[in-house]
Design a protein around this motif. Structure first.
Motif, PDB file in Angstrom:
ATOM      1  N   GLU A  14       0.719  -1.262  -0.039  1.00 37.70           N
ATOM      2  CA  GLU A  14      -0.097   0.191   0.140  1.00 37.70           C
ATOM      3  C   GLU A  14       0.846   1.036   0.216  1.00 37.70           C
ATOM      4  N   PRO A  15       0.462   2.534  -0.287  1.00 41.77           N
ATOM      5  CA  PRO A  15       1.319   3.676  -0.034  1.00 41.77           C
ATOM      6  C   PRO A  15       2.099   3.801   1.290  1.00 41.77           C
ATOM      7  N   GLY A  16       3.261   3.938   1.040  1.00 46.73           N
ATOM      8  CA  GLY A  16       4.201   3.894   2.352  1.00 46.73           C
ATOM      9  C   GLY A  16       5.048   2.657   2.440  1.00 46.73           C
ATOM     10  N   THR A  17       4.850   1.735   1.507  1.00 47.94           N
ATOM     11  CA  THR A  17       5.375   0.756   1.315  1.00 47.94           C
ATOM     12  C   THR A  17       6.787   0.770   0.363  1.00 47.94           C
ATOM     13  N   LEU A  18       7.921   0.365   0.957  1.00 43.64           N
ATOM     14  CA  LEU A  18       9.079   0.414  -0.080  1.00 43.64           C
ATOM     15  C   LEU A  18       9.209  -1.001  -0.477  1.00 43.64           C
ATOM     16  N   VAL A  19       9.338  -1.213  -1.838  1.00 41.28           N
ATOM     17  CA  VAL A  19       9.479  -2.435  -2.320  1.00 41.28           C
ATOM     18  C   VAL A  19      11.116  -2.314  -2.943  1.00 41.28           C
ATOM     19  N   ALA A  20      11.916  -3.042  -2.491  1.00 41.21           N
ATOM     20  CA  ALA A  20      13.187  -2.971  -3.312  1.00 41.21           C
ATOM     21  C   ALA A  20      13.496  -4.271  -4.071  1.00 41.21           C
ATOM     22  N   VAL A  21      13.983  -4.044  -5.188  1.00 40.66           N
ATOM     23  CA  VAL A  21      13.868  -5.371  -6.286  1.00 40.66           C
ATOM     24  C   VAL A  21      15.470  -5.471  -6.603  1.00 40.66           C
ATOM     25  N   LEU A  36      12.161   0.833  -5.249  1.00 42.45           N
ATOM     26  CA  LEU A  36      13.432   0.790  -5.579  1.00 42.45           C
ATOM     27  C   LEU A  36      14.145  -0.422  -6.403  1.00 42.45           C
ATOM     28  N   LEU A  37      14.896   0.057  -7.472  1.00 37.62           N
ATOM     29  CA  LEU A  37      15.652  -1.009  -8.120  1.00 37.62           C
ATOM     30  C   LEU A  37      17.020  -1.066  -8.088  1.00 37.62           C
ATOM     31  N   GLU A  48      19.623  -9.836 -14.482  1.00 41.56           N
ATOM     32  CA  GLU A  48      19.557 -10.075 -16.052  1.00 41.56           C
ATOM     33  C   GLU A  48      18.663 -11.346 -16.658  1.00 41.56           C
ATOM     34  N   THR A  49      19.008 -12.306 -15.824  1.00 42.99           N
ATOM     35  CA  THR A  49      18.410 -13.590 -16.518  1.00 42.99           C
ATOM     36  C   THR A  49      16.913 -13.276 -16.471  1.00 42.99           C
ATOM     37  N   ALA A  50      16.420 -12.676 -15.415  1.00 39.83           N
ATOM     38  CA  ALA A  50      14.732 -12.770 -15.252  1.00 39.83           C
ATOM     39  C   ALA A  50      14.478 -11.268 -15.331  1.00 39.83           C
ATOM     40  N   ARG A  51      15.290 -10.439 -15.837  1.00 40.11           N
ATOM     41  CA  ARG A  51      14.863  -8.978 -16.049  1.00 40.11           C
ATOM     42  C   ARG A  51      13.557  -8.511 -16.278  1.00 40.11           C
ATOM     43  N   SER A  52      13.098  -9.001 -17.457  1.00 39.87           N
ATOM     44  CA  SER A  52      11.603  -8.471 -17.970  1.00 39.87           C
ATOM     45  C   SER A  52      10.434  -9.030 -16.763  1.00 39.87           C
ATOM     46  N   TYR A  53      10.803 -10.278 -16.436  1.00 33.95           N
ATOM     47  CA  TYR A  53       9.768 -10.728 -15.537  1.00 33.95           C
ATOM     48  C   TYR A  53       9.764  -9.803 -14.137  1.00 33.95           C
ATOM     49  N   GLU A  54      10.842  -9.502 -13.602  1.00 37.78           N
ATOM     50  CA  GLU A  54      11.101  -8.955 -12.539  1.00 37.78           C
ATOM     51  C   GLU A  54      10.734  -7.533 -12.411  1.00 37.78           C
ATOM     52  N   LEU A  55      11.003  -6.867 -13.643  1.00 39.70           N
ATOM     53  CA  LEU A  55      10.419  -5.460 -13.737  1.00 39.70           C
ATOM     54  C   LEU A  55       8.917  -5.385 -13.809  1.00 39.70           C
ATOM     55  N   LYS A  56       8.377  -6.462 -14.281  1.00 42.22           N
ATOM     56  CA  LYS A  56       6.811  -6.546 -14.353  1.00 42.22           C
ATOM     57  C   LYS A  56       6.309  -6.655 -13.048  1.00 42.22           C
ATOM     58  N   VAL A  57       6.686  -7.278 -12.194  1.00 39.32           N
ATOM     59  CA  VAL A  57       6.320  -7.529 -10.671  1.00 39.32           C
ATOM     60  C   VAL A  57       6.742  -5.968  -9.876  1.00 39.32           C
ATOM     61  N   ALA A  58       7.581  -5.397 -10.386  1.00 38.91           N
ATOM     62  CA  ALA A  58       7.997  -4.046  -9.900  1.00 38.91           C
ATOM     63  C   ALA A  58       6.961  -3.131 -10.120  1.00 38.91           C
ATOM     64  N   GLU A  59       6.545  -3.022 -11.525  1.00 40.63           N
ATOM     65  CA  GLU A  59       5.611  -2.202 -12.095  1.00 40.63           C
ATOM     66  C   GLU A  59       4.196  -2.467 -11.459  1.00 40.63           C
ATOM     67  N   GLU A  60       3.844  -3.480 -11.013  1.00 43.23           N
ATOM     68  CA  GLU A  60       2.834  -3.816 -10.563  1.00 43.23           C
ATOM     69  C   GLU A  60       2.735  -3.480  -8.981  1.00 43.23           C
ATOM     70  N   MET A  61       3.600  -3.543  -8.444  1.00 39.81           N
ATOM     71  CA  MET A  61       3.816  -3.057  -7.184  1.00 39.81           C
ATOM     72  C   MET A  61       3.875  -1.491  -7.056  1.00 39.81           C
ATOM     73  N   LYS A  62       4.264  -0.752  -7.968  1.00 37.03           N
ATOM     74  CA  LYS A  62       4.139   0.532  -8.366  1.00 37.03           C
ATOM     75  C   LYS A  62       2.750   1.051  -8.390  1.00 37.03           C
ATOM     76  N   ALA A  63       1.847   0.334  -9.076  1.00 35.81           N
ATOM     77  CA  ALA A  63       0.664   0.603  -9.407  1.00 35.81           C
ATOM     78  C   ALA A  63      -0.224   0.330  -7.867  1.00 35.81           C
ATOM     79  N   TYR A  64       0.168  -0.420  -7.149  1.00 32.52           N
ATOM     80  CA  TYR A  64      -0.469  -0.346  -5.710  1.00 32.52           C
ATOM     81  C   TYR A  64      -0.262   0.572  -4.812  1.00 32.52           C
ATOM     82  N   GLY A  65       0.829   1.353  -5.011  1.00 32.24           N
ATOM     83  CA  GLY A  65       1.094   2.526  -4.248  1.00 32.24           C
ATOM     84  C   GLY A  65       2.546   2.339  -3.616  1.00 32.24           C
TER      85      GLY A  65
END
Length: 349
Positions: free
Chosen positions: A253-260, A285-286, A264-281
């Motif tokens: 939720e807003p106020g949550t730091l998600v550090a990923v 941090l990458l 490089e092996t799974a970059r595209s998949y991991e960034l999709k997860v990070a984008e999803e967390m961004k959408a949740y507020g």
């Protein structure tokens, strides 16, 4: 006024500690030949407790991918209390004890528990050449990994790197060259990481922090999660990056730091997860080899460099920024990262 006077220079001393471990390994080639180069072992088992267990996970992952041989990591206690559940009976097994101090009760009990078991051989890695671990087994020794602070920082980096270099010696010159390139980047990474973490914490506070990593970075995610808990008394959690989507993401939720920790092996998949967390507020941090258009959505990005290196070779470059994050969080809260409550440097049972 004296808060952090031990931890701060130890985080800052990682480049020197890694370089010293690299040089020390030149004098321990017989250890590599006797243990890691011996292909007769059915299983190589890396064990440790706390931070040492987390680096054991990265060591085991590196061993598997660089040598193509079976290796696992377990908490030390699993070996002396649940050995048959952890390792199948009858297998020729190399047990590698991992301990900064070499005095952790659990790793010593684990080594002692297999000394009379057929087909088990023990060795280890530590920062103290006269420790109980070194007395029980031949050990690699990280000479500048010794620390006065309770929390592990440069010891973790230097021991992890040293074991990776030992594995690379068996794997061949290409992997040694990768580690040499990573080592050359370390000093600059440590310097930039301090300013990065200081700026990040100075500008905001977070109610929750989540660390995500996969492959050889999963153990690292667990480790940096522990650093924030130990130093700043902040409740944090760590997960495999894609596993976080299966239920645990409900806490974001807003106020949550998600550090990923982005591989490089799974970059595209991991960034999709990070984008999803961004959408949740979440504040995202990458930590990644290189920023790009695909990371532009993130709130903060720390680049390690070395994008042409394997994920495993870059592993220790991911630690400084997130270790400093724990340190700067502690300082901002007014607590002492040198002496965390309820903790001692060596855990004795």
């Amino acid at each position: 006024m004296n808060r952090g006077i031990l931890t701060y220079p130890e985080i800052g001393g990682q480049a020197e500690a890694i370089a010293a471990a690299w040089e020390q390994l030149k004098h321990q080639q017989d250890w590599i030949a006797k243990y890691l180069a011996d292909t007769s072992y059915d299983e190589v088992v890396f064990i440790g407790s706390g931070s040492s267990y987390y680096q054991a996970q990265t060591m085991a992952a590196t061993f598997r991918v660089w040598l193509g041989r079976s290796a696992v990591a377990h908490p030390s206690s699993e070996i002396f209390l649940f050995r048959d559940q952890a390792v199948a009976r009858g297998r020729k097994t190399l047990l590698v004890g991992v301990s900064r101090s070499g005095e952790s009760t659990e790793v010593l009990l684990a080594l002692d528990s297999v000394k009379d078991v057929p087909n088990w051989t023990v060795c280890g890695i530590t920062c103290y050449e006269d420790s109980g671990l070194a007395q029980r087994a031949a050990c690699l020794v990280s000479p500048l990994g010794k620390e006065r602070s309770t929390v592990m920082t440069k010891s973790f980096s230097s021991m992890t790197f040293m074991m990776q270099a030992a594995i690379a010696t068996v794997a061949g010159p290409a992997k040694l060259d990768e580690l040499a390139a990573a080592m050359a980047l370390t000093g600059d990474v440590v310097k930039r990481a301090d300013a990065f973490a200081e700026g990040l914490i100075a500008e905001r506070q977070f109610a929750k922090t989540i660390y995500l990593g996969m492959g050889s970075y999963f153990g690292l995610a667990q480790e940096v999660c522990l650093k924030l808990k130990e130093m700043a008394y902040v409740w944090t959690e760590s997960y495999g990056t894609l596993e976080f989507r299966h239920g645990p993401k409900s806490i974001v939720e807003p106020g949550t730091l998600v550090a990923v920790l982005v591989s490089e092996t799974a970059r595209s998949y991991e960034l999709k997860v990070a984008e999803e967390m961004k959408a949740y507020g979440a504040f995202v941090l990458l930590v990644t080899a290189k920023a790009g258009e695909d990371t532009a959505f993130a709130d903060a990005v720390f680049e390690t460099g070395g994008e042409d290196l394997s994920d495993e070779a870059r592993a220790t470059l991911y630690l400084p920024a997130l270790q400093y994050l724990g340190f700067r969080s502690a300082m901002a809260k007014g607590v002492d990262p040198d002496h965390p409550r309820n903790l001692t440097q060596v855990v004795i049972i």
